[in-house]
Enzyme design. Sequence first.
Site, PDB file in Angstrom:
ATOM      1  N   CYS A 122      43.635  37.902  32.714  1.00  0.00           N
ATOM      2  CA  CYS A 122      44.635  36.886  33.212  1.00  0.00           C
ATOM      3  C   CYS A 122      44.952  37.385  34.644  1.00  0.00           C
ATOM      4  CB  CYS A 122      45.686  37.034  32.188  1.00  0.00           C
ATOM      5  SG  CYS A 122      47.042  35.980  32.637  1.00  0.00           S
ATOM      6  N   LEU A 123      44.388  36.537  35.355  1.00  0.00           N
ATOM      7  CA  LEU A 123      44.697  36.787  36.884  1.00  0.00           C
ATOM      8  C   LEU A 123      44.890  35.654  37.648  1.00  0.00           C
ATOM      9  CD1 LEU A 123      45.075  38.913  39.088  1.00  0.00           C
ATOM     10  CD2 LEU A 123      42.478  38.737  39.244  1.00  0.00           C
TER      11      LEU A 123
END
Length: 183
Positions: A112-113
């Site tokens: 999750c970036l």
Amino acid sequence: MINLFKIKGQKKDDAATTNGKPAAKKQSPGELRLHKDIAELNLPKTTKISFPNGKDDLMNFEATIKPDEGYYVGGKFVFTFQVPPAYPHEPPKVKCKTKVYHPNIDLEGNVCLNILREDWKPVLNINTIVYGLNLLFSQPNDEDPLNHEAAAVLRDDPKKFEKNVHRAMAGGYVGETHFPRCL
């Protein structure tokens, strides 16, 4: 008339070969941009890049991150990058091969970036992603988690989170989940 086209096609084939060797494969715009990005990499000292399929396959590579600060200091985390032909108009697909107890990386390795999703722009590059991944280890974010349990522990009990991280990196269990050693 057909013979004329046949001769023209033969000349084209002959021109495409040099000294009996096939012409070099034409690179896509994405491959050209990636080649430029890799040539201009300015990696932090905590990161190494490798090409497990050889230098001929630039579109698939690995980044190994060894954080030197934060909860994950001493760990070794391997990420795979799969760069699409439409790069830089589409972001690379990045997965963590190392099973890790982290609020922003789930147990399947999804990361999750924001710059790998909604905030991706063609002006961003591989270097930006590598720095983003390093930032996840120095400053895990409990506000946008993939691993909700780890995020809740980080938010509610940072000391317990730190113990869980060290237990996981040492090759132990956190709850019912076993983590392989990554120190």
